[in-house]
Design a protein around this motif. Structure first.
Motif, mmCIF file in Angstrom:
data_model
loop_
_atom_site.group_PDB
_atom_site.id
_atom_site.type_symbol
_atom_site.label_atom_id
_atom_site.label_comp_id
_atom_site.label_asym_id
_atom_site.label_seq_id
_atom_site.Cartn_x
_atom_site.Cartn_y
_atom_site.Cartn_z
ATOM 1 N N THR A 87 0.817 -1.207 0.000
ATOM 2 C CA THR A 87 0.000 0.000 0.000
ATOM 3 C C THR A 87 0.857 1.267 0.000
ATOM 4 O OG1 THR A 87 -0.187 -0.217 2.410
ATOM 5 C CG2 THR A 87 -2.004 -1.066 1.082
ATOM 6 N N SER A 88 2.136 1.130 -0.325
ATOM 7 C CA SER A 88 2.967 2.317 -0.495
ATOM 8 C C SER A 88 2.471 3.102 -1.705
ATOM 9 C CB SER A 88 4.436 1.934 -0.701
ATOM 10 O OG SER A 88 4.617 1.313 -1.970
ATOM 11 N N GLU A 89 2.701 4.398 -1.713
ATOM 12 C CA GLU A 89 2.217 5.227 -2.813
ATOM 13 C C GLU A 89 2.832 4.794 -4.137
ATOM 14 O OE1 GLU A 89 -0.140 7.831 -4.723
ATOM 15 O OE2 GLU A 89 -0.228 7.248 -2.604
ATOM 16 N N ALA A 90 4.098 4.397 -4.117
ATOM 17 C CA ALA A 90 4.751 3.942 -5.346
ATOM 18 C C ALA A 90 4.057 2.716 -5.918
ATOM 19 C CB ALA A 90 6.225 3.644 -5.079
ATOM 20 N N ASP A 91 3.692 1.765 -5.053
ATOM 21 C CA ASP A 91 3.016 0.561 -5.526
ATOM 22 C C ASP A 91 1.587 0.853 -5.970
ATOM 23 O OD1 ASP A 91 5.286 -0.868 -5.068
ATOM 24 O OD2 ASP A 91 4.444 -2.193 -3.556
ATOM 25 N N LEU A 92 0.915 1.760 -5.274
ATOM 26 C CA LEU A 92 -0.445 2.110 -5.669
ATOM 27 C C LEU A 92 -0.466 2.820 -7.021
ATOM 28 C CD1 LEU A 92 -2.041 3.197 -2.277
ATOM 29 C CD2 LEU A 92 -2.340 1.042 -3.515
ATOM 30 N N LEU A 93 0.605 3.523 -7.353
ATOM 31 C CA LEU A 93 0.720 4.111 -8.691
ATOM 32 C C LEU A 93 0.783 3.012 -9.746
ATOM 33 C CD1 LEU A 93 3.225 7.069 -8.130
ATOM 34 C CD2 LEU A 93 0.820 7.247 -8.795
#
Length: 381
Positions: A87-93
């Motif tokens: 759920t890190s922002e990088a992964d959600l991107l």
């Protein structure tokens, strides 16, 4: 070949240096599936039991699993999971670039439902959110029973007799429940290390069997672990009753100091607690029998097909399936189960676990393990 599950479009394929229709590794997915399970680490391990049913219903599917860190370490390199995201922002991107035919939302949480909002899913099973007030509701009628158990303690504690694995299969409409086992295999190198570690532990004092004591639990419900004094008394009884067994203390970083206190003055081995989840899984795999509370260590032991002696106090024993490999022991506390995160009782539920029952269960588990000595350390699921 751009539709092959192994094709990334930015680096050479790891399966074949020549990317064309003649490739024997060519594998075009039939559909794209999303699993969202952010919850407790042990619950994520338990949810690997869904993967066989998912593959039965959706053969050829490409699976992306979103979870909270550090649970992604447990799922990496899984043969049935094509992509693991956090759920890190990088992964959600990354997630935002993908589209899915089917999504399974296992957590009853706004956060899990929010993850789904970051992508496109045609059909959702499990749980969703009522946007007008933020209430979590069943995504389909099939999830009604599991949803209601979270709202009614009487039903959850005393009426329901289904394990959580069955409830999830039914809620996600994955077909007839077939009691699929957990599916969390070690890699080849991890399996070799588990065997090496076990041999080293047994050789240290010329023993023939390893009993692991999983001493800790998540801080969310801290009463799912036995006291330091209880563990020390248990060690004395094990060493007297099972002189052929080596005792290994298991746990994570939060258990390092505590394991030192438990170990003090006894000839037992304290496993590495600071090397991460996968290393902890290796240590569990190196054991023959594991004594544990309802915790991540218990789910790891189940996943590695160990003989398990699991005790239950604040939580519900009937929700856990140990697949006929061991025993589930209940505290004598009259207020169990409760699922309370705080407790001020003078005598705690972990103080009311019968030591005699633990020893009797261990005797049966050790006998089962010794009689099945030819069984693989990490048998295929």
């Amino acid at each position: 070949m751009i539709n092959c599950r192994h094709f990334s479009g930015y680096k050479p394929c790891s399966k074949n240096s020549v990317c064309d229709d003649s490739c024997a590794q060519k594998d075009v997915p039939t559909c794209s599936l999303l699993i969202v399970h952010l919850g407790a680490l042990g619950a994520v391990v338990r949810s690997t039991s869904l993967l066989k049913a998912i593959k039965r219903k959706y053969p050829g599917s490409m699976i992306t699993w979103v979870t909270d860190a550090p649970a992604h370490h447990l799922l990496k390199n899984h043969p049935a999971i094509d992509r693991v995201l956090t759920t890190s922002e990088a992964d959600l991107l990354q997630l935002a670039t993908l589209e899915f035919e089917v999504g399974f939302v296992i957590d009853k949480s706004l956060k899990a439902c929010g993850v789904v909002k970051r992508t496109q899913v045609d059909q959702i099973y499990g749980f969703t959110v009522q946007s007008s007030n933020g209430a979590i509701v069943p995504a389909t009628e099939a999830a009604q029973e599991l949803w209601e158990l979270g709202l009614d303690n009487h039903k959850k504690f005393f009426v329901n007799q289904k394990p959580e694995t069955q409830l999830m299969i039914e809620a996600l409409e994955l077909g007839e429940y077939q009691r699929d086992d957990y599916w969390l295999p070690l890699t080849e190198s991890e399996d070799r290390e588990a065997r090496r570690r076990k041999e080293a532990w047994l050789a240290e004092n010329n023993k023939s069997l390893v009993i692991g004591l999983n001493t800790g639990c998540s801080p969310v419900i801290p009463y799912k672990k036995l006291s330091v004094d209880y563990h020390r008394l248990l060690i004395e009884r094990i060493q007297a009753k099972f002189p052929y067994a080596e005792i290994v203390l298991l746990g994570g970083p939060e258990d390092t100091i505590r394991n030192g206190l438990i170990q003090q003055g006894y000839s037992v081995i304290s496993s590495e607690t600071e090397s991460g989840l996968r290393d902890g899984l290796i240590s569990v795999a190196a054991c023959d029998v594991v004594v544990t509370g309802d915790s991540l260590g218990m789910h790891m032991a189940i996943s590695q097909k160990k003989q398990v002696v699991a005790w239950f106090g604040p939580t519900c024993a009937h929700e856990i399936d140990i697949y006929d490999r061991g025993f589930k022991l209940l505290t004598k506390s009259p207020c169990s189960p409760c699922w309370k995160r705080t407790c001020e009782k003078a005598i705690m539920c972990y103080d009311q676990v019968s030591l005699e029952e633990v020893i009797d269960a261990l005797e049966s588990c050790c006998a089962n393990r010794l009689s099945g000595r030819s069984t693989a350390l990490n048998p295929a699921p």
